[in-house]
Design a protein around this motif. Structure first.
Motif, PDB file in Angstrom:
ATOM      1  N   GLY A 228       0.792  -1.223   0.000  1.00 43.24           N
ATOM      2  CA  GLY A 228       0.000   0.000   0.000  1.00 43.24           C
ATOM      3  C   GLY A 228       0.823   1.270   0.000  1.00 43.24           C
ATOM      4  N   ALA A 229       0.153   2.354  -0.282  1.00 45.88           N
ATOM      5  CA  ALA A 229       0.789   3.659  -0.457  1.00 45.88           C
ATOM      6  C   ALA A 229       1.614   4.068   0.760  1.00 45.88           C
ATOM      7  N   ASN A 230       2.798   4.625   0.471  1.00 47.00           N
ATOM      8  CA  ASN A 230       3.681   5.229   1.478  1.00 47.00           C
ATOM      9  C   ASN A 230       4.254   4.232   2.485  1.00 47.00           C
ATOM     10  N   SER A 231       4.206   2.961   2.172  1.00 45.39           N
ATOM     11  CA  SER A 231       4.834   1.976   3.052  1.00 45.39           C
ATOM     12  C   SER A 231       6.331   1.913   2.769  1.00 45.39           C
ATOM     13  N   VAL A 232       7.088   1.466   3.789  1.00 47.84           N
ATOM     14  CA  VAL A 232       8.541   1.363   3.680  1.00 47.84           C
ATOM     15  C   VAL A 232       8.950  -0.077   3.960  1.00 47.84           C
ATOM     16  N   ILE A 233       9.614  -0.685   2.992  1.00 51.32           N
ATOM     17  CA  ILE A 233      10.127  -2.049   3.121  1.00 51.32           C
ATOM     18  C   ILE A 233      11.641  -1.939   3.246  1.00 51.32           C
ATOM     19  N   GLY A 234      12.178  -2.296   4.404  1.00 49.64           N
ATOM     20  CA  GLY A 234      13.579  -2.054   4.696  1.00 49.64           C
ATOM     21  C   GLY A 234      14.533  -2.934   3.919  1.00 49.64           C
ATOM     22  N   ALA A 235      15.796  -2.574   3.991  1.00 46.09           N
ATOM     23  CA  ALA A 235      16.854  -3.329   3.322  1.00 46.09           C
ATOM     24  C   ALA A 235      16.855  -4.779   3.786  1.00 46.09           C
ATOM     25  N   GLY A 236      16.959  -5.693   2.834  1.00 46.38           N
ATOM     26  CA  GLY A 236      17.095  -7.101   3.155  1.00 46.38           C
ATOM     27  C   GLY A 236      15.827  -7.824   3.548  1.00 46.38           C
ATOM     28  N   VAL A 237      14.722  -7.124   3.682  1.00 48.60           N
ATOM     29  CA  VAL A 237      13.462  -7.753   4.105  1.00 48.60           C
ATOM     30  C   VAL A 237      12.994  -8.749   3.042  1.00 48.60           C
ATOM     31  N   GLN A 238      12.499  -9.880   3.492  1.00 48.35           N
ATOM     32  CA  GLN A 238      11.990 -10.912   2.593  1.00 48.35           C
ATOM     33  C   GLN A 238      10.483 -11.051   2.821  1.00 48.35           C
ATOM     34  N   ILE A 239       9.687 -10.860   1.783  1.00 50.28           N
ATOM     35  CA  ILE A 239       8.226 -10.951   1.866  1.00 50.28           C
ATOM     36  C   ILE A 239       7.766 -12.040   0.907  1.00 50.28           C
ATOM     37  N   GLY A 240       6.916 -12.923   1.389  1.00 50.48           N
ATOM     38  CA  GLY A 240       6.468 -14.064   0.599  1.00 50.48           C
ATOM     39  C   GLY A 240       5.422 -13.708  -0.440  1.00 50.48           C
ATOM     40  N   ARG A 241       4.724 -14.738  -0.905  1.00 49.60           N
ATOM     41  CA  ARG A 241       3.755 -14.590  -1.983  1.00 49.60           C
ATOM     42  C   ARG A 241       2.358 -14.289  -1.449  1.00 49.60           C
TER      43      ARG A 241
END
Length: 338
Positions: free
Chosen positions: A142-155
């Motif tokens: 979603g808008a304006n979210s921050v996903i940090g360095a190295g973060v792993q997000i699944g499917r």
């Protein structure tokens, strides 16, 4: 060793050099090289550990740490092959040592093409993705979210607007609603002569498959080990999960619950709204915590506890009824005397 996806390692130091930087005194082993910090129980030959409480004296004797920071009174308990530093504020000295060896990775923006598994990943306006992050197929951010360095997000995950995710590994089909904060530093402070200092938080957050985190809820990263939320656990809005907690599978946690650091929660546990859990508490499989309860002792599997301090629900209700009768009797006696 902290996860290199989230923390940079700094150059090794001799024990003597480290002592000069953290305000400790060398007892022995000043020429030994050390390059990381770790708890007593998991430290290795190049790690620095500390003794902050006499309850952990047996761990000190058995530690494999290359260097230990201890009060002067505990020097004789340190392993003979370990370098030894003394400090009147051992935990604070260890916290300073961690800053000499570990630094959070700086957030540098990457492109969606670098992070996304394929073109089914959708990011809304204003999203920032750090270098080294990976986002699985079918996930929407979603808008304006921050996903940090190295973060792993699944499917097939849903990340709402204004969410921040750092120092985290996230499974498939995870939902993070608006304003959730995943992986912020846990609350840890060590006393020192100059006042309390922050203890660096060097762990991660692991959210397993199917987890839901409600709006404006917080899950802090571990102090050194991981904070873990098990498969299919559902967490309501405005919930606080502190560092080093391990939450089991299929748990239900209602709004305004606060779980303090280093708690262990079994599978299929239910928490009513505004329940508060003290630190280092263990709650067994299938237990239930009533709304507003204050838990200060371990709860066995399958039991329901309520009240403050929380007790088995039948005991808690009997005490509440007795107290109400006593109060009612005194009130009637007062009117009679009038």
């Amino acid at each position: 060793m902290p996860d290199p996806r989230f923390f940079d390692s700094l150059p090794a130091l001799t024990v003597a050099e480290l002592a000069g930087r953290i305000g400790a005194e060398v007892v022995r082993g000043g020429d030994r090289k050390v390059s990381a910090v770790a708890p007593l129980g998991t430290a290795g030959s190049t790690d620095v550990a500390f003794l902050g409480d006499r309850r952990f004296g047996e761990q000190l004797k058995a530690t494999a740490a290359g260097c230990v920071i201890v009060p002067a009174s505990a020097v004789d308990s340190a392993p003979a092959d370990a370098a030894v530093l003394t400090s009147g504020e051992a935990q604070a000295a260890w916290a300073r040592a961690s800053l000499q060896f570990h630094k959070p990775v700086v957030l540098e923006a990457a492109s969606l093409a670098e992070a996304a598994e394929d073109d089914t990943v959708v990011v809304e306006p204003g999203v920032i993705i750090g270098k080294g992050a990976r986002i699985g197929r079918g996930t929407r951010i979603g808008a304006n979210s921050v996903i940090g360095a190295g973060v792993q997000i699944g499917r097939d995950c849903h990340i709402g607007p204004n969410v921040s995710v750092g120092f985290a590994l996230i499974g498939d089909r995870v939902k993070l609603y608006a304003g959730a904060r995943i992986g912020e530093a846990g609350f840890g402070a060590a006393g020192s002569r100059s006042g309390p200092i922050d203890v660096p938080q060097l762990g991660r957050v692991i959210l397993q498959d199917g987890v839901t985190i409600g709006a404006n809820s917080c899950v802090d990263r571990g102090a050194y080990d991981d904070t873990v939320v098990g498969e299919n656990t559902k967490i309501d809005n405005l919930v606080m999960i502190a560092h080093n907690c391990v939450i089991g599978r299929n748990c239900l946690i209602a709004a305004h619950v606060g779980i303090s650091g280093s708690c262990t929660v079994g599978d299929n546990v239910m928490f009513g709204g505004q329940a508060g859990i003290g630190d280092h508490i263990k709650i067994g499989d299938g237990a239930r915590v009533a709304g507003g309860a204050g838990v200060l002792a371990d709860i066995p599997p399958g039991e329901t506890w309520s009240g403050y301090p929380a007790k088995p629900i039948r005991q808690s209700l009997r005490e509440a009824v007795w107290l109400a009768k006593q109060a009612s009797g005194k009130a009637r006696a007062g009117k009679t005397n009038e």
